[in-house]
Design a protein around this motif. Structure first.
Motif, PDB file in Angstrom:
ATOM      1  N   GLY A  87       0.818  -1.211   0.000  1.00  0.00           N
ATOM      2  CA  GLY A  87       0.000   0.000   0.000  1.00  0.00           C
ATOM      3  C   GLY A  87       0.849   1.257   0.000  1.00  0.00           C
ATOM      4  O   GLY A  87       0.607   2.189  -0.776  1.00  0.00           O
ATOM      5  N   GLY A  88       1.853   1.288   0.856  1.00  0.00           N
ATOM      6  CA  GLY A  88       2.760   2.429   0.897  1.00  0.00           C
ATOM      7  C   GLY A  88       3.516   2.604  -0.407  1.00  0.00           C
ATOM      8  O   GLY A  88       3.695   3.727  -0.888  1.00  0.00           O
ATOM      9  N   PHE A  89       3.934   1.500  -1.007  1.00  0.00           N
ATOM     10  CA  PHE A  89       4.646   1.552  -2.284  1.00  0.00           C
ATOM     11  C   PHE A  89       3.756   2.142  -3.379  1.00  0.00           C
ATOM     12  O   PHE A  89       4.193   2.998  -4.152  1.00  0.00           O
ATOM     13  CB  PHE A  89       5.119   0.150  -2.679  1.00  0.00           C
ATOM     14  CG  PHE A  89       5.716   0.079  -4.053  1.00  0.00           C
ATOM     15  CD1 PHE A  89       6.978   0.597  -4.309  1.00  0.00           C
ATOM     16  CD2 PHE A  89       5.007  -0.495  -5.096  1.00  0.00           C
ATOM     17  CE1 PHE A  89       7.530   0.540  -5.583  1.00  0.00           C
ATOM     18  CE2 PHE A  89       5.546  -0.554  -6.376  1.00  0.00           C
ATOM     19  CZ  PHE A  89       6.813  -0.036  -6.619  1.00  0.00           C
ATOM     20  N   LEU A  90       2.498   1.702  -3.451  1.00  0.00           N
ATOM     21  CA  LEU A  90       1.592   2.205  -4.485  1.00  0.00           C
ATOM     22  C   LEU A  90       1.292   3.691  -4.299  1.00  0.00           C
ATOM     23  O   LEU A  90       1.186   4.436  -5.275  1.00  0.00           O
ATOM     24  CB  LEU A  90       0.298   1.387  -4.506  1.00  0.00           C
ATOM     25  CG  LEU A  90       0.451  -0.038  -5.032  1.00  0.00           C
ATOM     26  CD1 LEU A  90      -0.841  -0.833  -4.826  1.00  0.00           C
ATOM     27  CD2 LEU A  90       0.843  -0.044  -6.505  1.00  0.00           C
ATOM     28  N   GLU A 103      -0.924  10.223  -3.777  1.00  0.00           N
ATOM     29  CA  GLU A 103      -2.031   9.939  -2.865  1.00  0.00           C
ATOM     30  C   GLU A 103      -3.361   9.732  -3.575  1.00  0.00           C
ATOM     31  O   GLU A 103      -4.116   8.832  -3.236  1.00  0.00           O
ATOM     32  CB  GLU A 103      -2.151  11.049  -1.816  1.00  0.00           C
ATOM     33  CG  GLU A 103      -1.096  10.977  -0.754  1.00  0.00           C
ATOM     34  CD  GLU A 103      -1.425  11.807   0.469  1.00  0.00           C
ATOM     35  OE1 GLU A 103      -2.535  12.391   0.541  1.00  0.00           O
ATOM     36  OE2 GLU A 103      -0.584  11.857   1.361  1.00  0.00           O
ATOM     37  N   SER A 104      -3.690  10.565  -4.532  1.00  0.00           N
ATOM     38  CA  SER A 104      -5.008  10.493  -5.167  1.00  0.00           C
ATOM     39  C   SER A 104      -5.217   9.224  -5.977  1.00  0.00           C
ATOM     40  O   SER A 104      -6.285   8.629  -5.946  1.00  0.00           O
ATOM     41  CB  SER A 104      -5.231  11.696  -6.083  1.00  0.00           C
ATOM     42  OG  SER A 104      -5.167  12.883  -5.352  1.00  0.00           O
ATOM     43  N   LEU A 105      -4.192   8.802  -6.704  1.00  0.00           N
ATOM     44  CA  LEU A 105      -4.306   7.608  -7.540  1.00  0.00           C
ATOM     45  C   LEU A 105      -3.800   6.356  -6.829  1.00  0.00           C
ATOM     46  O   LEU A 105      -4.285   5.253  -7.091  1.00  0.00           O
ATOM     47  CB  LEU A 105      -3.539   7.816  -8.851  1.00  0.00           C
ATOM     48  CG  LEU A 105      -3.607   6.704  -9.887  1.00  0.00           C
ATOM     49  CD1 LEU A 105      -5.048   6.423 -10.298  1.00  0.00           C
ATOM     50  CD2 LEU A 105      -2.767   7.061 -11.101  1.00  0.00           C
ATOM     51  N   GLY A 106      -2.869   6.508  -5.904  1.00  0.00           N
ATOM     52  CA  GLY A 106      -2.254   5.365  -5.240  1.00  0.00           C
ATOM     53  C   GLY A 106      -3.246   4.481  -4.506  1.00  0.00           C
ATOM     54  O   GLY A 106      -3.205   3.255  -4.629  1.00  0.00           O
ATOM     55  N   TRP A 107      -4.155   5.095  -3.746  1.00  0.00           N
ATOM     56  CA  TRP A 107      -5.125   4.265  -3.019  1.00  0.00           C
ATOM     57  C   TRP A 107      -6.072   3.564  -3.978  1.00  0.00           C
ATOM     58  O   TRP A 107      -6.516   2.451  -3.716  1.00  0.00           O
ATOM     59  CB  TRP A 107      -5.883   5.064  -1.960  1.00  0.00           C
ATOM     60  CG  TRP A 107      -6.877   6.068  -2.470  1.00  0.00           C
ATOM     61  CD1 TRP A 107      -6.667   7.400  -2.670  1.00  0.00           C
ATOM     62  CD2 TRP A 107      -8.249   5.827  -2.815  1.00  0.00           C
ATOM     63  NE1 TRP A 107      -7.814   7.997  -3.130  1.00  0.00           N
ATOM     64  CE2 TRP A 107      -8.810   7.054  -3.231  1.00  0.00           C
ATOM     65  CE3 TRP A 107      -9.053   4.696  -2.822  1.00  0.00           C
ATOM     66  CZ2 TRP A 107     -10.123   7.187  -3.642  1.00  0.00           C
ATOM     67  CZ3 TRP A 107     -10.371   4.816  -3.235  1.00  0.00           C
ATOM     68  CH2 TRP A 107     -10.905   6.050  -3.636  1.00  0.00           C
ATOM     69  N   ARG A 108      -6.372   4.189  -5.104  1.00  0.00           N
ATOM     70  CA  ARG A 108      -7.243   3.543  -6.099  1.00  0.00           C
ATOM     71  C   ARG A 108      -6.541   2.332  -6.730  1.00  0.00           C
ATOM     72  O   ARG A 108      -7.158   1.311  -7.008  1.00  0.00           O
ATOM     73  CB  ARG A 108      -7.663   4.543  -7.173  1.00  0.00           C
ATOM     74  CG  ARG A 108      -8.602   5.619  -6.637  1.00  0.00           C
ATOM     75  CD  ARG A 108      -9.027   6.602  -7.716  1.00  0.00           C
ATOM     76  NE  ARG A 108      -9.853   7.659  -7.178  1.00  0.00           N
ATOM     77  CZ  ARG A 108     -11.157   7.572  -6.939  1.00  0.00           C
ATOM     78  NH1 ARG A 108     -11.800   6.444  -7.193  1.00  0.00           N
ATOM     79  NH2 ARG A 108     -11.821   8.606  -6.449  1.00  0.00           N
ATOM     80  N   MET A 109      -5.224   2.468  -6.932  1.00  0.00           N
ATOM     81  CA  MET A 109      -4.462   1.362  -7.516  1.00  0.00           C
ATOM     82  C   MET A 109      -4.426   0.148  -6.598  1.00  0.00           C
ATOM     83  O   MET A 109      -4.303  -0.984  -7.070  1.00  0.00           O
ATOM     84  CB  MET A 109      -3.043   1.818  -7.854  1.00  0.00           C
ATOM     85  CG  MET A 109      -2.985   2.822  -8.996  1.00  0.00           C
ATOM     86  SD  MET A 109      -3.794   2.252 -10.510  1.00  0.00           S
ATOM     87  CE  MET A 109      -2.723   0.908 -10.967  1.00  0.00           C
ATOM     88  N   MET A 110      -4.553   0.362  -5.285  1.00  0.00           N
ATOM     89  CA  MET A 110      -4.608  -0.766  -4.346  1.00  0.00           C
ATOM     90  C   MET A 110      -5.768  -1.692  -4.673  1.00  0.00           C
ATOM     91  O   MET A 110      -5.696  -2.891  -4.425  1.00  0.00           O
ATOM     92  CB  MET A 110      -4.766  -0.262  -2.913  1.00  0.00           C
ATOM     93  CG  MET A 110      -3.580   0.424  -2.367  1.00  0.00           C
ATOM     94  SD  MET A 110      -3.962   1.005  -0.695  1.00  0.00           S
ATOM     95  CE  MET A 110      -2.635   2.143  -0.468  1.00  0.00           C
ATOM     96  N   PHE A 111      -6.834  -1.128  -5.196  1.00  0.00           N
ATOM     97  CA  PHE A 111      -8.006  -1.920  -5.552  1.00  0.00           C
ATOM     98  C   PHE A 111      -7.956  -2.376  -7.008  1.00  0.00           C
ATOM     99  O   PHE A 111      -8.276  -3.514  -7.321  1.00  0.00           O
ATOM    100  CB  PHE A 111      -9.281  -1.114  -5.308  1.00  0.00           C
ATOM    101  CG  PHE A 111      -9.417  -0.639  -3.886  1.00  0.00           C
ATOM    102  CD1 PHE A 111      -9.530  -1.539  -2.847  1.00  0.00           C
ATOM    103  CD2 PHE A 111      -9.407   0.714  -3.590  1.00  0.00           C
ATOM    104  CE1 PHE A 111      -9.634  -1.102  -1.537  1.00  0.00           C
ATOM    105  CE2 PHE A 111      -9.521   1.158  -2.290  1.00  0.00           C
ATOM    106  CZ  PHE A 111      -9.635   0.246  -1.255  1.00  0.00           C
ATOM    107  N   LEU A 112      -7.538  -1.482  -7.892  1.00  0.00           N
ATOM    108  CA  LEU A 112      -7.552  -1.791  -9.324  1.00  0.00           C
ATOM    109  C   LEU A 112      -6.548  -2.877  -9.701  1.00  0.00           C
ATOM    110  O   LEU A 112      -6.775  -3.613 -10.667  1.00  0.00           O
ATOM    111  CB  LEU A 112      -7.310  -0.516 -10.135  1.00  0.00           C
ATOM    112  CG  LEU A 112      -8.424   0.531 -10.020  1.00  0.00           C
ATOM    113  CD1 LEU A 112      -8.031   1.816 -10.753  1.00  0.00           C
ATOM    114  CD2 LEU A 112      -9.740  -0.011 -10.537  1.00  0.00           C
ATOM    115  N   VAL A 113      -5.471  -3.012  -8.935  1.00  0.00           N
ATOM    116  CA  VAL A 113      -4.490  -4.055  -9.225  1.00  0.00           C
ATOM    117  C   VAL A 113      -5.107  -5.452  -9.067  1.00  0.00           C
ATOM    118  O   VAL A 113      -4.662  -6.412  -9.699  1.00  0.00           O
ATOM    119  CB  VAL A 113      -3.227  -3.884  -8.340  1.00  0.00           C
ATOM    120  CG1 VAL A 113      -3.489  -4.261  -6.901  1.00  0.00           C
ATOM    121  CG2 VAL A 113      -2.066  -4.672  -8.895  1.00  0.00           C
ATOM    122  N   ASN A 114      -6.174  -5.553  -8.283  1.00  0.00           N
ATOM    123  CA  ASN A 114      -6.851  -6.841  -8.092  1.00  0.00           C
ATOM    124  C   ASN A 114      -7.640  -7.283  -9.314  1.00  0.00           C
ATOM    125  O   ASN A 114      -7.914  -8.475  -9.468  1.00  0.00           O
ATOM    126  CB  ASN A 114      -7.816  -6.762  -6.909  1.00  0.00           C
ATOM    127  CG  ASN A 114      -7.115  -6.567  -5.601  1.00  0.00           C
ATOM    128  OD1 ASN A 114      -6.009  -7.061  -5.398  1.00  0.00           O
ATOM    129  ND2 ASN A 114      -7.744  -5.842  -4.700  1.00  0.00           N
TER     130      ASN A 114
END
Length: 191
Positions: free
Chosen positions: A156-159, A165-176
């Motif tokens: 999560g921190g890496f993403l 911040e704005s896109l990183g948390w979204r990528m945590m979900f989209l990578v799935n």
């Protein structure tokens, strides 16, 4: 009934079981480092961001026993694939969520998917492996569980560092999403 096919089949079976398991368990801890960015991005309160975590955990835990029993009665493969599909749809909606209410609902959907697929994993291992092969399979299962909990916050921190911040948390979900689609494909092929 033990696997009667070559060892490569047991490797394929464990891959198709343990990768979605890792993804679903990673979803528990990966979001913990993103609560502040989620709150900032969506204008969410502290209690709303806590529901992003709690909604998943609650929806994950509640159906475990019933989903396991339902998988026993109707087919573990079917419940496993349904779990991956539900989790993947929840991941996609989470990553695209326009507001915190949609994110919370999507996290609940993700949690339900995880609750559906997790008991099937142990059931499928139990019915397809015996003796030392079963011990190794459960050893790998335990390793995946431990790694998912450890890797989640780091990933999560890496993403967030990588995408901001704005896109990183979204990528945590989209990578799935691509992982989930591959899980469905190989689950239908190998289970």
């Amino acid at each position: 009934m033990a696997l009667s096919q070559p060892a490569i089949s047991s490797k394929k079976l464990l891959s198709v079981l343990l990768i979605p398991l890792f993804m679903a368990l990673l979803a528990v801890s990966v979001v913990n480092v993103a609560l502040t960015p989620i709150g900032n991005s969506l204008g969410a309160s502290s209690s709303q961001t806590q529901w992003v975590v709690s909604g998943y955990a609650l929806a994950f835990g509640v159906p475990l026993v019933a989903a396991g029993r339902f998988g026993d009665a109707t087919g573990r493969r079917r419940m496993f694939i349904l779990g991956i599909m539900t989790f993947t749809v929840g991941s996609l909606i989470s990553g695209l969520a326009p507001n915190v209410e949609v994110l919370i609902a999507a996290r609940v959907l993700q949690g339900l998917g995880s609750g559906f697929l997790n008991p099937q994993t142990t059931g499928i291992i139990q019915s397809n492996f015996s003796g030392q092969a079963r011990a190794r399979a459960y050893g790998m299962f335990g390793t995946v569980v431990a790694l998912a909990v450890i890797v989640g916050p780091v990933m999560g921190g890496f993403l967030i560092q990588l995408f901001g911040e704005s896109l990183g948390w979204r990528m945590m979900f989209l990578v799935n999403v691509p992982i989930g689609l591959l899980g469905i494909f190989f689950g239908l092929k190998w289970l």
